[in-house]
Design a protein around this motif. Structure first.
Motif, PDB file in Angstrom:
ATOM      1  N   ARG A 504      24.342  64.509   0.842  1.00  0.00           N
ATOM      2  CA  ARG A 504      25.239  64.600  -0.314  1.00  0.00           C
ATOM      3  C   ARG A 504      25.072  63.317  -1.119  1.00  0.00           C
ATOM      4  O   ARG A 504      25.124  62.222  -0.559  1.00  0.00           O
ATOM      5  CB  ARG A 504      26.699  64.751   0.132  1.00  0.00           C
ATOM      6  CG  ARG A 504      26.952  65.937   1.053  1.00  0.00           C
ATOM      7  CD  ARG A 504      26.797  67.243   0.318  1.00  0.00           C
ATOM      8  NE  ARG A 504      26.807  68.380   1.226  1.00  0.00           N
ATOM      9  CZ  ARG A 504      27.706  69.359   1.190  1.00  0.00           C
ATOM     10  NH1 ARG A 504      28.673  69.342   0.285  1.00  0.00           N
ATOM     11  NH2 ARG A 504      27.625  70.365   2.038  1.00  0.00           N
ATOM     12  N   LEU A 505      24.904  63.463  -2.432  1.00  0.00           N
ATOM     13  CA  LEU A 505      24.601  62.317  -3.275  1.00  0.00           C
ATOM     14  C   LEU A 505      25.535  62.274  -4.473  1.00  0.00           C
ATOM     15  O   LEU A 505      25.811  63.292  -5.105  1.00  0.00           O
ATOM     16  CB  LEU A 505      23.146  62.402  -3.762  1.00  0.00           C
ATOM     17  CG  LEU A 505      22.606  61.219  -4.569  1.00  0.00           C
ATOM     18  CD1 LEU A 505      22.573  59.950  -3.728  1.00  0.00           C
ATOM     19  CD2 LEU A 505      21.199  61.536  -5.084  1.00  0.00           C
ATOM     20  N   GLY A 506      26.031  61.086  -4.803  1.00  0.00           N
ATOM     21  CA  GLY A 506      26.917  60.938  -5.946  1.00  0.00           C
ATOM     22  C   GLY A 506      26.990  59.485  -6.389  1.00  0.00           C
ATOM     23  O   GLY A 506      26.253  58.641  -5.877  1.00  0.00           O
ATOM     24  N   PRO A 507      27.894  59.166  -7.300  1.00  0.00           N
ATOM     25  CA  PRO A 507      28.881  60.082  -7.887  1.00  0.00           C
ATOM     26  C   PRO A 507      28.304  61.040  -8.914  1.00  0.00           C
ATOM     27  O   PRO A 507      28.920  62.037  -9.245  1.00  0.00           O
ATOM     28  CB  PRO A 507      29.900  59.140  -8.531  1.00  0.00           C
ATOM     29  CG  PRO A 507      29.130  57.908  -8.824  1.00  0.00           C
ATOM     30  CD  PRO A 507      28.114  57.776  -7.741  1.00  0.00           C
ATOM     31  N   SER A 508      27.093  60.732  -9.446  1.00  0.00           N
ATOM     32  CA  SER A 508      26.395  61.671 -10.311  1.00  0.00           C
ATOM     33  C   SER A 508      24.925  61.630  -9.948  1.00  0.00           C
ATOM     34  O   SER A 508      24.451  60.673  -9.328  1.00  0.00           O
ATOM     35  CB  SER A 508      26.599  61.310 -11.787  1.00  0.00           C
ATOM     36  OG  SER A 508      26.073  60.024 -12.065  1.00  0.00           O
ATOM     37  N   LEU A 509      24.194  62.662 -10.333  1.00  0.00           N
ATOM     38  CA  LEU A 509      22.770  62.707 -10.020  1.00  0.00           C
ATOM     39  C   LEU A 509      21.992  61.870 -11.029  1.00  0.00           C
ATOM     40  O   LEU A 509      22.413  61.686 -12.169  1.00  0.00           O
ATOM     41  CB  LEU A 509      22.281  64.148 -10.029  1.00  0.00           C
ATOM     42  CG  LEU A 509      22.881  65.041  -8.930  1.00  0.00           C
ATOM     43  CD1 LEU A 509      22.354  66.461  -9.068  1.00  0.00           C
ATOM     44  CD2 LEU A 509      22.562  64.499  -7.539  1.00  0.00           C
ATOM     45  N   PRO A 510      20.833  61.341 -10.627  1.00  0.00           N
ATOM     46  CA  PRO A 510      20.048  60.496 -11.534  1.00  0.00           C
ATOM     47  C   PRO A 510      19.638  61.225 -12.802  1.00  0.00           C
ATOM     48  O   PRO A 510      19.183  62.377 -12.759  1.00  0.00           O
ATOM     49  CB  PRO A 510      18.817  60.137 -10.687  1.00  0.00           C
ATOM     50  CG  PRO A 510      19.281  60.254  -9.264  1.00  0.00           C
ATOM     51  CD  PRO A 510      20.244  61.396  -9.267  1.00  0.00           C
ATOM     52  N   ALA A 511      19.773  60.532 -13.933  1.00  0.00           N
ATOM     53  CA  ALA A 511      19.403  61.121 -15.219  1.00  0.00           C
ATOM     54  C   ALA A 511      17.900  61.327 -15.338  1.00  0.00           C
ATOM     55  O   ALA A 511      17.447  62.137 -16.147  1.00  0.00           O
ATOM     56  CB  ALA A 511      19.896  60.229 -16.351  1.00  0.00           C
ATOM     57  N   PHE A 512      17.117  60.604 -14.537  1.00  0.00           N
ATOM     58  CA  PHE A 512      15.664  60.709 -14.641  1.00  0.00           C
ATOM     59  C   PHE A 512      15.089  61.858 -13.805  1.00  0.00           C
ATOM     60  O   PHE A 512      13.864  62.041 -13.772  1.00  0.00           O
ATOM     61  CB  PHE A 512      14.993  59.381 -14.257  1.00  0.00           C
ATOM     62  CG  PHE A 512      15.462  58.802 -12.945  1.00  0.00           C
ATOM     63  CD1 PHE A 512      14.972  59.253 -11.735  1.00  0.00           C
ATOM     64  CD2 PHE A 512      16.402  57.784 -12.936  1.00  0.00           C
ATOM     65  CE1 PHE A 512      15.407  58.710 -10.542  1.00  0.00           C
ATOM     66  CE2 PHE A 512      16.840  57.224 -11.743  1.00  0.00           C
ATOM     67  CZ  PHE A 512      16.344  57.693 -10.533  1.00  0.00           C
ATOM     68  N   ILE A 513      15.925  62.616 -13.132  1.00  0.00           N
ATOM     69  CA  ILE A 513      15.442  63.770 -12.375  1.00  0.00           C
ATOM     70  C   ILE A 513      15.525  65.014 -13.253  1.00  0.00           C
ATOM     71  O   ILE A 513      16.617  65.408 -13.682  1.00  0.00           O
ATOM     72  CB  ILE A 513      16.244  63.964 -11.075  1.00  0.00           C
ATOM     73  CG1 ILE A 513      15.989  62.794 -10.118  1.00  0.00           C
ATOM     74  CG2 ILE A 513      15.872  65.277 -10.398  1.00  0.00           C
ATOM     75  CD1 ILE A 513      16.658  62.926  -8.771  1.00  0.00           C
ATOM     76  N   SER A 514      14.393  65.632 -13.519  1.00  0.00           N
ATOM     77  CA  SER A 514      14.353  66.826 -14.359  1.00  0.00           C
ATOM     78  C   SER A 514      14.892  68.028 -13.584  1.00  0.00           C
ATOM     79  O   SER A 514      14.936  68.018 -12.344  1.00  0.00           O
ATOM     80  CB  SER A 514      12.921  67.105 -14.813  1.00  0.00           C
ATOM     81  OG  SER A 514      12.120  67.524 -13.705  1.00  0.00           O
ATOM     82  N   PRO A 515      15.308  69.092 -14.277  1.00  0.00           N
ATOM     83  CA  PRO A 515      15.826  70.282 -13.585  1.00  0.00           C
ATOM     84  C   PRO A 515      14.855  70.849 -12.556  1.00  0.00           C
ATOM     85  O   PRO A 515      15.265  71.253 -11.461  1.00  0.00           O
ATOM     86  CB  PRO A 515      16.077  71.266 -14.732  1.00  0.00           C
ATOM     87  CG  PRO A 515      16.356  70.395 -15.909  1.00  0.00           C
ATOM     88  CD  PRO A 515      15.462  69.208 -15.738  1.00  0.00           C
ATOM     89  N   LYS A 516      13.572  70.877 -12.875  1.00  0.00           N
ATOM     90  CA  LYS A 516      12.590  71.438 -11.944  1.00  0.00           C
ATOM     91  C   LYS A 516      12.442  70.561 -10.709  1.00  0.00           C
ATOM     92  O   LYS A 516      12.343  71.061  -9.581  1.00  0.00           O
ATOM     93  CB  LYS A 516      11.240  71.594 -12.644  1.00  0.00           C
ATOM     94  CG  LYS A 516      10.194  72.324 -11.802  1.00  0.00           C
ATOM     95  CD  LYS A 516       8.945  72.616 -12.612  1.00  0.00           C
ATOM     96  CE  LYS A 516       7.908  73.354 -11.771  1.00  0.00           C
ATOM     97  NZ  LYS A 516       6.687  73.671 -12.567  1.00  0.00           N
ATOM     98  N   VAL A 517      12.431  69.252 -10.902  1.00  0.00           N
ATOM     99  CA  VAL A 517      12.338  68.343  -9.753  1.00  0.00           C
ATOM    100  C   VAL A 517      13.595  68.435  -8.901  1.00  0.00           C
ATOM    101  O   VAL A 517      13.530  68.423  -7.661  1.00  0.00           O
ATOM    102  CB  VAL A 517      12.101  66.892 -10.234  1.00  0.00           C
ATOM    103  CG1 VAL A 517      12.202  65.909  -9.071  1.00  0.00           C
ATOM    104  CG2 VAL A 517      10.741  66.773 -10.907  1.00  0.00           C
ATOM    105  N   LEU A 518      14.749  68.572  -9.530  1.00  0.00           N
ATOM    106  CA  LEU A 518      15.995  68.737  -8.782  1.00  0.00           C
ATOM    107  C   LEU A 518      15.950  70.017  -7.955  1.00  0.00           C
ATOM    108  O   LEU A 518      16.343  70.026  -6.776  1.00  0.00           O
ATOM    109  CB  LEU A 518      17.191  68.761  -9.733  1.00  0.00           C
ATOM    110  CG  LEU A 518      18.564  68.982  -9.081  1.00  0.00           C
ATOM    111  CD1 LEU A 518      18.865  67.893  -8.060  1.00  0.00           C
ATOM    112  CD2 LEU A 518      19.663  69.034 -10.138  1.00  0.00           C
TER     113      LEU A 518
END
Length: 543
Positions: A504-518
């Motif tokens: 579990r990762l937070g408080p927010s996900l990294p902005a540099f991770i694209s939807p496909k990589v996520l």
């Protein structure tokens, strides 16, 4: 300006006017120029290694240069510009040595031919024109993975730099850093290429944390459980924050017998557990709770403050006149002192009043690194087998200024009484003073140490899996992590390299991770964003 390397980046997208951390556009552009210059040294160093030229001093310089671009390390434009020029000079010197050894070599990437402007303002404009991040790749997903690799390398460089100061080096670490820097400029990479490079970064980061652990423990001993006062006593005082144990030892030696107490802040707290540091009678206690409040807290400290390595925010103006930086750390208008001479800090402490009364504010216990925990492994195993311990939680990572991090204090407070919480790094300051009791004499809250002590946490998990004859993923262990800057990225890559799932990762996900990589991370590793403490606890305990 374009910077999205930390968790608190503007609007969750990117800082494009000034950094939320306080970094100016000029500093951001100079840091891009520095990484670009270091990128240019990489293929030259790799070719030099191929023909038998290996320069350990250069390797250490490169690690330090990369480390200086980490969030909240160096905001001084003149210092960064000087590093750019030194990088290019070292590149050209190595090129000449390479020509003498093996003849002329041809390198395609323009970073090898980069010529920085002399004036730092002009160099800042030059760095701005590079559009370094935007031009990593035209493909959004490849660019995302290259950013993950870059930020992982920044974390590796931080740990590698710390280790080198303690005499611990590994040519494989600097070799990979050169390969990764070169890969950032490579074209036609596939998603698979980039994923493998990111996982390799995780493997190398594990090695970097291992040799840093070896450096710390060989010099200062293995941490032992130690009670650390949170109050203070009437006396002159100095506060030290950051991560550098060697700086702390130097400060303790130079204040010995001078009637000055030394207090820790932030990631220096675990240092109280090291035998060769805790032996100093004037190493008195810990100041402050969470890094996110440091502007207010530091203003209340009645003595000088020494910053080592990166911290969550640069100093506020109302106490900046008594702040000192050392090592790679630099901010405009802040006094920088040599790492072997803290006499100015000591002199200021002697001139100030310090604490004028005593305060008992309780204590916390640190020192539960791998030796301490594995020393009672039989009790832990018996606790699990008897049912007294039903679950382990690793709750740790970075603290930060942006909202949402109260999740972690609430999460820990709601963990069931038959669970044990392992914690590390500055994220623990959201809950480090909670009184959770013990299970059969084993404290429910175990402070493993600094962020680099993720190495200790990994070793504990591995040994527990051996004791129960299962894989780490089969242990009753849940990881709930917070992130802020690039060392957290490198640690996450290490966990992924080891095959750890359902983080579990937070408080927010990294902005540099694209939807496909996520989607890839979710599908292959089960990474999930935190939701609410109640919902996440229910799901984790049910699995």
């Amino acid at each position: 300006m374009f910077c999205n390397q930390c968790e608190q980046t503007s609007r969750g997208l990117a800082c494009n006017i000034a950094g939320v951390c306080g970094k100016s556009e000029d500093v951001s552009s100079l840091q891009d120029a520095l990484i670009y210059a270091l990128q240019g040294i990489a293929p030259v160093a790799l070719e030099a290694r191929r023909v038998g030229i290996q320069d350990e001093e250069l390797d250490t310089f490169v690690l330090g240069g990369i480390f200086s671009t980490l969030t909240n390390v160096d905001f001084d434009p003149e210092r960064i510009a000087a590093l750019v020029h030194e990088t290019v000079q070292r590149r050209d010197d190595l090129m000449e040595r390479l020509r003498e050894r093996a003849g002329a070599a041809d390198f395609d990437h323009p970073s090898v031919r980069f010529v920085p402007m002399e004036d730092w303002q002009a160099l800042a404009e030059q760095g701005k024109q590079l559009q370094f991040i935007q031009k990593l790749d035209t493909d959004e997903d490849i660019r995302s993975l290259k950013q993950i690799l870059l930020y992982g390398v920044k974390g590796i460089a931080a740990y590698g730099d710390h280790a080198a100061k303690l005499g611990q080096r590994d040519a494989a670490i600097s070799g990979f850093v050169y390969e990764a820097l070169a890969a950032l400029g490579a074209e036609n990479l596939t998603l698979e290429d980039c994923v493998q490079a990111a996982l390799k970064a995780g493997e190398i980061n594990l090695r970097a944390m291992e040799i840093l652990d070896a450096g710390n423990t060989s010099r200062f001993g293995h941490p032992v459980p130690t009670s650390v006062p949170l109050g203070y006593r009437r006396n002159k005082c100095i506060l030290i924050t950051g991560h550098d144990l060697l700086n702390l030892e130097t400060l303790l030696k130079q204040t010995e017998g001078k009637g000055i107490d030394v207090y820790t802040h932030g990631e220096m707290l675990p240092c109280h557990g090291y035998p060769e540091l805790k032996k100093y009678p004037h190493f008195i206690g810990h100041f402050g709770t969470a890094w996110h409040n440091q502007r207010l807290e530091f203003g209340d400290f009645p003595g000088p403050i020494l910053f080592t390595t990166n911290c969550i925010q640069k100093p506020g103006a109302h106490y900046a006149d008594r702040v000192f930086t050392t090592g790679l750390v630099g901010w405009p208008g802040i006094k920088h002192v040599a790492e072997d001479d803290f006499s100015e800090v000591v002199e200021m402490a002697l001139q100030m009043d310090g604490y004028t009364k005593d305060l008992d504010a309780g204590s916390v216990t640190v020192g539960f690194a791998r030796n301490a925990v594995l020393g009672v492994a039989d009790k832990v195993v018996e606790g699990v087998k008897s049912g007294a311990i039903k679950h382990f939680f690793l709750v740790g990572g970075c603290d930060g200024a942006k909202g949402g991090r109260d999740y972690y204090s609430e999460f820990v407070s709601k963990t069931p009484e038959d669970s044990v919480i392992l914690t590390l790094a500055c994220g623990k300051f959201r809950f480090f003073n909670q009184q959770l009791g013990d299970i059969g004499g084993i404290p429910r809250l175990l402070d493993i140490g600094q962020c680099n002590d993720a190495y200790s946490a990994i070793q504990i998990a591995v040994e527990l899996s051996k004791a129960f004859d299962c894989e780490v993923n089969d242990l009753p262990l849940s990881m709930v992590l917070s992130w802020y800057e690039q060392k957290a990225v490198s640690i996450l890559l290490t966990l992924l390299y080891l095959g750890i799932k359902d983080i579990r990762l937070g408080p927010s996900l990294p902005a540099f991770i694209s939807p496909k990589v996520l989607d890839f991370l979710v599908e292959n590793y089960g990474i999930k964003p935190i939701t609410t403490p109640d919902q996440d606890l229910a799901e984790l305990l049910a699995s």
